[in-house]
Write a protein that holds these residues in place. Sequence first.
Motif, PDB file in Angstrom:
ATOM      1  N   THR A 264       0.850  -1.192   0.000  1.00  0.00           N
ATOM      2  CA  THR A 264       0.000   0.000   0.000  1.00  0.00           C
ATOM      3  C   THR A 264       0.885   1.241   0.000  1.00  0.00           C
ATOM      4  O   THR A 264       2.116   1.152  -0.144  1.00  0.00           O
ATOM      5  CB  THR A 264      -0.914   0.020   1.241  1.00  0.00           C
ATOM      6  OG1 THR A 264      -0.115   0.266   2.398  1.00  0.00           O
ATOM      7  CG2 THR A 264      -1.657  -1.297   1.408  1.00  0.00           C
ATOM      8  N   ASN A 289      -0.605  -3.481  -7.037  1.00  0.00           N
ATOM      9  CA  ASN A 289      -0.603  -3.152  -5.615  1.00  0.00           C
ATOM     10  C   ASN A 289      -1.547  -1.970  -5.372  1.00  0.00           C
ATOM     11  O   ASN A 289      -1.608  -1.042  -6.175  1.00  0.00           O
ATOM     12  CB  ASN A 289       0.814  -2.783  -5.151  1.00  0.00           C
ATOM     13  CG  ASN A 289       1.746  -3.976  -5.112  1.00  0.00           C
ATOM     14  OD1 ASN A 289       1.567  -4.891  -4.328  1.00  0.00           O
ATOM     15  ND2 ASN A 289       2.742  -3.967  -5.990  1.00  0.00           N
ATOM     16  N   GLU A 290      -2.261  -1.983  -4.263  1.00  0.00           N
ATOM     17  CA  GLU A 290      -3.247  -0.936  -3.964  1.00  0.00           C
ATOM     18  C   GLU A 290      -2.551   0.311  -3.401  1.00  0.00           C
ATOM     19  O   GLU A 290      -2.695   0.658  -2.227  1.00  0.00           O
ATOM     20  CB  GLU A 290      -4.271  -1.475  -2.963  1.00  0.00           C
ATOM     21  CG  GLU A 290      -5.102  -2.634  -3.489  1.00  0.00           C
ATOM     22  CD  GLU A 290      -6.198  -2.180  -4.443  1.00  0.00           C
ATOM     23  OE1 GLU A 290      -6.611  -1.014  -4.354  1.00  0.00           O
ATOM     24  OE2 GLU A 290      -6.627  -2.995  -5.271  1.00  0.00           O
ATOM     25  N   GLY A 292      -2.987   3.488  -4.517  1.00  0.00           N
ATOM     26  CA  GLY A 292      -3.900   4.621  -4.470  1.00  0.00           C
ATOM     27  C   GLY A 292      -3.216   5.925  -4.846  1.00  0.00           C
ATOM     28  O   GLY A 292      -2.006   5.975  -5.110  1.00  0.00           O
ATOM     29  N   SER A 317      -2.783  -1.094 -12.705  1.00  0.00           N
ATOM     30  CA  SER A 317      -3.737  -1.629 -11.725  1.00  0.00           C
ATOM     31  C   SER A 317      -3.341  -1.277 -10.291  1.00  0.00           C
ATOM     32  O   SER A 317      -3.248  -2.141  -9.417  1.00  0.00           O
ATOM     33  CB  SER A 317      -3.856  -3.159 -11.862  1.00  0.00           C
ATOM     34  OG  SER A 317      -4.174  -3.545 -13.182  1.00  0.00           O
ATOM     35  N   CYS A 318      -3.109   0.001 -10.050  1.00  0.00           N
ATOM     36  CA  CYS A 318      -2.687   0.453  -8.721  1.00  0.00           C
ATOM     37  C   CYS A 318      -3.725   1.353  -8.048  1.00  0.00           C
ATOM     38  O   CYS A 318      -3.416   2.058  -7.090  1.00  0.00           O
ATOM     39  CB  CYS A 318      -1.348   1.176  -8.807  1.00  0.00           C
ATOM     40  SG  CYS A 318       0.054   0.055  -9.037  1.00  0.00           S
ATOM     41  N   SER A 319      -4.969   1.342  -8.561  1.00  0.00           N
ATOM     42  CA  SER A 319      -6.075   2.117  -7.975  1.00  0.00           C
ATOM     43  C   SER A 319      -5.819   3.615  -8.025  1.00  0.00           C
ATOM     44  O   SER A 319      -6.172   4.358  -7.099  1.00  0.00           O
ATOM     45  CB  SER A 319      -6.339   1.675  -6.521  1.00  0.00           C
ATOM     46  OG  SER A 319      -6.677   0.308  -6.481  1.00  0.00           O
ATOM     47  N   ASN A 346      -5.969   1.878 -14.740  1.00  0.00           N
ATOM     48  CA  ASN A 346      -6.257   2.804 -13.644  1.00  0.00           C
ATOM     49  C   ASN A 346      -7.347   3.755 -14.136  1.00  0.00           C
ATOM     50  O   ASN A 346      -7.339   4.156 -15.299  1.00  0.00           O
ATOM     51  CB  ASN A 346      -5.011   3.595 -13.251  1.00  0.00           C
ATOM     52  CG  ASN A 346      -3.994   2.759 -12.516  1.00  0.00           C
ATOM     53  OD1 ASN A 346      -4.207   2.348 -11.379  1.00  0.00           O
ATOM     54  ND2 ASN A 346      -2.863   2.488 -13.167  1.00  0.00           N
TER      55      ASN A 346
END
Length: 456
Positions: A264, A289-290, A292, A317-319, A346
């Motif tokens: 995170t 990985n999240e 954000g 794809s990391c939000s 994203n």
Amino acid sequence: MSLDIQCEQLSDARWAELLPLLQQCQVVRLDDCGLTEARCSDISSALRVNPALTELSLCGNELGDAGMHCVVQGLQSPSCKIQKLSLQNCCLTGAGCGVLSSTLRYLPTLQELHLSDNLLGDAGLQLLCEGLLDPQCRLEKLQLEYCNLSAASCESLASVLRAKPDFKELTVSNNDINEAGVRVLCQGLKDSPCQLEALKLESCGITSNNCRDLCSIVASKASLRELALGSNKLGDVGIAELCPGLLHPSSSLRTLWIWECGITAKGCADLCGVLRTKESLKELSLAGNELGDEGARLLCETLLEPGCQLESLWVKSCSFTAACCSHFSSVLTQNKFLLELQISNNRLGDAGVQELCKGLGQPGSVLRVLWLGDCDMSDRSCSSLAATLLANQSLRELDLSNNCLGDAGVLQLVESVRQPSCLLEQLVLYDIYWSEATEDRLQALEEEKPSLRVIS
């Protein structure tokens, strides 16, 4: 001279044409050619009389253990000087490893052995390691991905690492060796005089409990250039354990793959400490990985630091949302090292993409490869992208796949790309749907501008 054939079913007549070349070429690659045991004796005979051969690849052929046995008999010729042998996905089993193992002592020139995607199992790996331990075997690189190995194989591999000072690369990804196996491998590496350059342990069941051992390896092996730990449950705790090794003065790691590791923004903060300190680190994958938008902000602030010389960043794809794109825009404007940005999947939307274009359109931008696939952009982004492609002098590859683009947006891009001032070399448009008229225009574009490749 090389013989390089892939994905071609070879008829008897075609095979007869190729046999003389097998006796002459320095490099022979016959991947996915439908070769079976029956033709292995022909290959073996040819290899016996080819002292020039240094590389043989038979990947993706159903040779089986018997076919492999035929091939390696040819390699045992005293005149054979093979350096690289690739038998990936050849239907080999543990039973065949005994034959291959006994052959290794006759191949002192062999430096690379690729055996991934074969169900060797622990028993087969143990047999193979017996050959690798022979003093005449000087192997430097071993690939064992998807070989149905468990922690039981790791003691044998550790013994090889301890015994081989010339060993440089080990790939054991996608095997369930888990915590216990990784611990044994790390101990073998600690005890080994080898100058390891690459260690690949993706999807191996590693957890944060292994990261202290891995930290020790990174700190002690100054030769290590690539560490691949993707798809393991490291978490922020594991990253905190790993970072002191990455920060060690002797560490010169160049490539770090930690995609889908449960990291995170907290773990990202620890990694940023490494990025701003280690100029040697050039490639980083944090995909899946999240992180954000907070993680994105931390990364971008670090990319603006003078000590960060990262060249390739994968944050697919990391939000992320449009809120972080102003930070990336600043990086694209000011950073003079980042050449590749993979930011696909994203939810940047049109607003986010337009913000990125502001940075790309500045004279100082050096980015060469940009991935924006599946970013929720529409035709509304295309006017900004079209203008950017004319202004930007560095971008060579652009991926816009799986976005809601239509004829109007694609034609705007085409009009810019066809201009002599646009230096783009590759435009990727997978899973985008347009009319026949637009398809004709894209085909005409490639004929009009041979330097450009459109992939769709």
